[in-house]
Design an enzyme around this catalytic site. Sequence first.
Site, short mmCIF file in Angstrom:
data_model
loop_
_atom_site.label_atom_id
_atom_site.label_comp_id
_atom_site.label_asym_id
_atom_site.label_seq_id
_atom_site.Cartn_x
_atom_site.Cartn_y
_atom_site.Cartn_z
N ARG A 64 0.92 -1.28 -0.03
CA ARG A 64 -0.12 -0.05 -0.04
C ARG A 64 0.78 1.31 -0.19
O ARG A 64 2.06 0.97 0.20
CB ARG A 64 -0.86 0.03 1.30
CG ARG A 64 -1.87 -1.05 1.39
CD ARG A 64 -2.82 -1.04 2.55
NE ARG A 64 -1.97 -0.99 3.88
CZ ARG A 64 -2.33 -0.89 4.97
NH1 ARG A 64 -3.72 -0.43 5.23
NH2 ARG A 64 -1.64 -1.09 6.09
N VAL A 108 9.42 -7.55 8.86
CA VAL A 108 10.63 -7.13 8.51
C VAL A 108 11.47 -7.21 10.01
O VAL A 108 12.76 -7.40 9.91
CB VAL A 108 10.90 -5.66 8.01
CG1 VAL A 108 10.07 -5.90 6.45
CG2 VAL A 108 10.28 -4.79 8.71
N ASN A 119 11.18 0.02 3.05
CA ASN A 119 9.87 0.96 3.06
C ASN A 119 9.04 0.79 4.16
O ASN A 119 8.43 1.68 4.68
CB ASN A 119 9.20 0.84 1.95
CG ASN A 119 7.77 1.67 1.80
OD1 ASN A 119 7.81 2.84 1.84
ND2 ASN A 119 6.82 1.03 2.05
N SER A 162 12.38 9.63 6.96
CA SER A 162 11.12 10.71 7.27
C SER A 162 11.51 12.06 7.71
O SER A 162 12.66 12.09 8.08
CB SER A 162 10.06 10.28 8.25
OG SER A 162 9.29 11.29 8.94
N TYR A 168 9.33 7.35 16.62
CA TYR A 168 9.55 7.13 15.22
C TYR A 168 10.71 7.93 14.78
O TYR A 168 11.41 7.46 13.92
CB TYR A 168 8.36 7.76 14.63
CG TYR A 168 8.03 7.45 13.19
CD1 TYR A 168 7.99 6.42 12.53
CD2 TYR A 168 8.15 8.70 12.16
CE1 TYR A 168 7.81 6.10 11.09
CE2 TYR A 168 7.78 8.56 11.04
CZ TYR A 168 7.65 7.22 10.37
OH TYR A 168 7.58 6.99 9.03
N ALA A 216 13.34 8.45 16.81
CA ALA A 216 14.76 7.76 17.07
C ALA A 216 14.93 6.73 15.77
O ALA A 216 16.17 6.73 15.49
CB ALA A 216 14.50 7.28 18.34
N ALA A 217 14.02 6.12 15.45
CA ALA A 217 14.10 4.92 14.47
C ALA A 217 14.57 5.25 13.26
O ALA A 217 15.57 4.68 12.65
CB ALA A 217 12.54 4.22 14.46
N LYS A 218 13.91 6.24 12.69
CA LYS A 218 14.33 6.89 11.44
C LYS A 218 15.62 7.54 11.40
O LYS A 218 16.28 7.69 10.58
CB LYS A 218 13.25 8.08 10.94
CG LYS A 218 11.84 7.17 10.79
CD LYS A 218 11.99 5.99 9.48
CE LYS A 218 10.58 5.40 9.19
NZ LYS A 218 10.77 4.37 8.19
N ILE A 225 2.83 13.13 3.16
CA ILE A 225 2.25 12.55 1.85
C ILE A 225 1.02 11.79 2.01
O ILE A 225 0.65 11.23 3.04
CB ILE A 225 3.48 11.35 1.27
CG1 ILE A 225 4.85 12.04 1.46
CG2 ILE A 225 2.89 10.65 0.08
CD1 ILE A 225 5.06 12.95 0.32
#
Length: 243
Positions: A11, A61, A89, A141, A154, A156-158, A187
């Site tokens: 998606r 993942v 992704n 991001s 989020y 921290a992860a990215k 987006i």
Amino acid sequence: MKYALITGGSRGIGRAVCEVLAENTDYGIIINYSSNKEAALETKKLVEAHGNQAEIMAFDVADKKAVDDSLNAWQERNPDAWIEVLVNNAGITKDGLFMWMKEEDWSSVVNTSLNGFYNLSQFVIQKMLRKRYGRIVNMVSVSGVKGTAGQVNYSAAKGAVVAATKALGQEVAKRNITVNAVAPGFIKTDMTEEINEKEMAKLVPANRFGEAREVADLVAFLTSKKASYITGEVININGGIYS
């Protein structure tokens, strides 16, 4: 046969990437998904409409054993094939103020983006190194570049994937393997459906949300030979919200 593997390809931006790569290349497309098989099959149809081979592959993942088992089984079925392009992704959000954030909300978000990057990249890079060619594109991001309140997990992860992109890009550049990151802003996808687009668009200099297709076109460029001298880069695509 050369393949492109797109995680979270059923998606949103992932689907758009699958379709744009099918339009512009002759890669076989491997569409990874975690739970929505119906959506993955729809993406498969879109890819096949362009004449490309396509297959769906279910795994989380963040689960290294599941990743290895799925990709080893695929390699056994396709002994002469190899994954030349990987688009990391897949990602999830579990937003909330840090002071109230549960450990599970922290771990699941970090595991999906950061451990997902490790699990997939570590598998495909072995063959890329032997073949002396490859393309890895990591979806990060604006949150991973500037940080976003309410998204400490989020961000921290990215942000970690941004740093990993820069480091890995340096390690493998001599083997004609590029590693880049794409950092979208707002987006139009399932992930932003609950956001008040009319209000939030006022924060964007371009005065609108971006389209998944616009992000996919950038990813397609980075996976092409035209981008051979770009590696370790983070490219923002956000309508000027952070520049």
